[in-house]
Scaffold this motif. Structure first.
Motif, mmCIF file in Angstrom:
data_model
loop_
_atom_site.group_PDB
_atom_site.id
_atom_site.type_symbol
_atom_site.label_atom_id
_atom_site.label_comp_id
_atom_site.label_asym_id
_atom_site.label_seq_id
_atom_site.Cartn_x
_atom_site.Cartn_y
_atom_site.Cartn_z
ATOM 1 N N SER A 21 93.434 80.443 49.889
ATOM 2 C CA SER A 21 92.226 79.644 49.716
ATOM 3 C C SER A 21 92.291 78.310 50.445
ATOM 4 N N ALA A 22 93.321 78.096 51.258
ATOM 5 C CA ALA A 22 93.490 76.811 51.929
ATOM 6 C C ALA A 22 92.301 76.485 52.822
ATOM 7 N N LEU A 23 92.039 75.205 52.985
ATOM 8 C CA LEU A 23 90.926 74.734 53.808
ATOM 9 C C LEU A 23 91.269 74.881 55.290
ATOM 10 N N ARG A 24 90.437 75.598 56.026
ATOM 11 C CA ARG A 24 90.641 75.794 57.469
ATOM 12 C C ARG A 24 89.606 75.041 58.306
ATOM 13 N N LEU A 25 88.384 74.867 57.752
ATOM 14 C CA LEU A 25 87.289 74.280 58.521
ATOM 15 C C LEU A 25 86.596 73.219 57.689
ATOM 16 N N LEU A 26 86.601 72.000 58.168
ATOM 17 C CA LEU A 26 85.951 70.868 57.515
ATOM 18 C C LEU A 26 84.694 70.523 58.301
ATOM 19 N N LEU A 27 83.554 70.548 57.615
ATOM 20 C CA LEU A 27 82.271 70.261 58.255
ATOM 21 C C LEU A 27 81.705 68.969 57.680
ATOM 22 N N LEU A 28 81.655 67.941 58.506
ATOM 23 C CA LEU A 28 81.223 66.613 58.083
ATOM 24 C C LEU A 28 79.829 66.306 58.609
ATOM 25 N N GLN A 29 78.990 65.717 57.758
ATOM 26 C CA GLN A 29 77.682 65.270 58.243
ATOM 27 C C GLN A 29 77.905 64.235 59.338
ATOM 28 N N GLU A 30 77.110 64.312 60.376
ATOM 29 C CA GLU A 30 77.343 63.512 61.577
ATOM 30 C C GLU A 30 77.503 62.020 61.296
ATOM 31 N N GLU A 31 76.706 61.501 60.366
ATOM 32 C CA GLU A 31 76.686 60.065 60.117
ATOM 33 C C GLU A 31 77.999 59.527 59.540
ATOM 34 N N ILE A 32 78.780 60.366 58.907
ATOM 35 C CA ILE A 32 80.008 59.893 58.251
ATOM 36 C C ILE A 32 81.271 60.433 58.917
ATOM 37 N N ALA A 33 81.111 61.250 59.935
ATOM 38 C CA ALA A 33 82.251 61.980 60.499
ATOM 39 C C ALA A 33 83.362 61.057 60.982
ATOM 40 N N ASP A 34 83.026 60.071 61.792
ATOM 41 C CA ASP A 34 84.070 59.224 62.379
ATOM 42 C C ASP A 34 84.836 58.465 61.311
ATOM 43 N N ASN A 35 84.130 57.942 60.316
ATOM 44 C CA ASN A 35 84.790 57.192 59.261
ATOM 45 C C ASN A 35 85.731 58.080 58.450
#
Length: 236
Positions: free
Chosen positions: A29-43
């Motif tokens: 069940s390990a996390l392989r893909l993290l999907l971040l909303q564009e506005e917060i991705a860099d932070n």
């Protein structure tokens, strides 16, 4: 794991590190893909990189260790070869002991979630972004990959959780928590699609999976002759 702009970054980073790197990323069940909303991705990526610097890689028998070695040489060689291929896209990695099958925890930046075409069973996390207002479409893109074991969502909007619950084609949805460590009895665990089918581990039908059902069927009318011969009492 899908993260929107309302999520608490500190909680997201803690749950990402736990889900992606604990047990050297070798849990099913390990996390392989993290999907971040564009506005917060860099932070979030900057905070995640800082958290990765604090990981202790070493002997799993040592209580201080966060990340141990991968299971065998074949897994090590496969993961290290993939890291070498992805070197231009590595956003963050850390040093590991030279001796042993230690794969460095690695963050790989993808232009699109569609670029991840298979599962990499180790401490390698891929990150991509999604645009605001496109949560349903983002979930559909994840569904299209065909894997259906676990999905995570970090959001402080109740409607987002309801949408993910209704739309995600996964056996287990984790909202505002890590994606590993299902509790047997209260969080039955299992998947669908390319991630397995059938009764969940820890669910109400789990015990039956360990049973063997056998049946004997005899047609007594086919014996012919005197039917009383079928009775041992009368035959005696």
């Amino acid at each position: 794991m899908i993260v929107d702009s309302t999520a608490l970054p500190e909680q997201v980073v803690a749950d990402v590190v736990t889900s992606a790197f604990r047990s050297a990323g070798q849990r099913c069940s390990a996390l392989r893909l993290l999907l971040l909303q564009e506005e917060i991705a860099d932070n979030v990526i900057d905070m995640l990189a800082g958290a990765m610097d604090l990981l202790v890689v070493g002997d799993p028998a040592d209580p201080r260790t966060d990340v141990g070695p991968v299971i065998d040489r074949a897994a090590y060689n496969r993961l290290m070869a993939y890291r070498a291929e992805q070197r231009p896209h590595i956003a963050k990695t850390i040093d590991v002991p030279a001796a042993g099958l230690f794969v460095p925890p690695t963050l790989i930046r993808l232009k699109s979630p569609d670029a991840l075409t298979q599962e990499w069973f180790g401490p390698i996390l891929h990150v991509a972004t999604w645009p605001a207002g496109k949560l349903a479409e983002t979930i559909d893109r994840v569904n299209a990959r065909g894997y259906g074991l676990t999905m995570g969502l970090h959001s402080r909007i109740a409607r987002a959780g309801e949408l993910a619950e209704a739309r995600a084609k996964v056996g287990n949805l984790y909202v505002n928590r890590s994606m590993i460590g299902a509790v047997v009895g209260s969080q039955p665990f299992g998947g669908e699609g390319l991630s397995g089918t059938g009764p969940k581990a820890g669910g109400p039908h789990y015990l039956s999976r360990f049973c063997v059902e056998r049946l004997t069927s005899t047609d007594t009318t086919s014996a012919g002759g005197n039917a009383t011969l079928l009775s041992l009492d009368e035959a005696g």
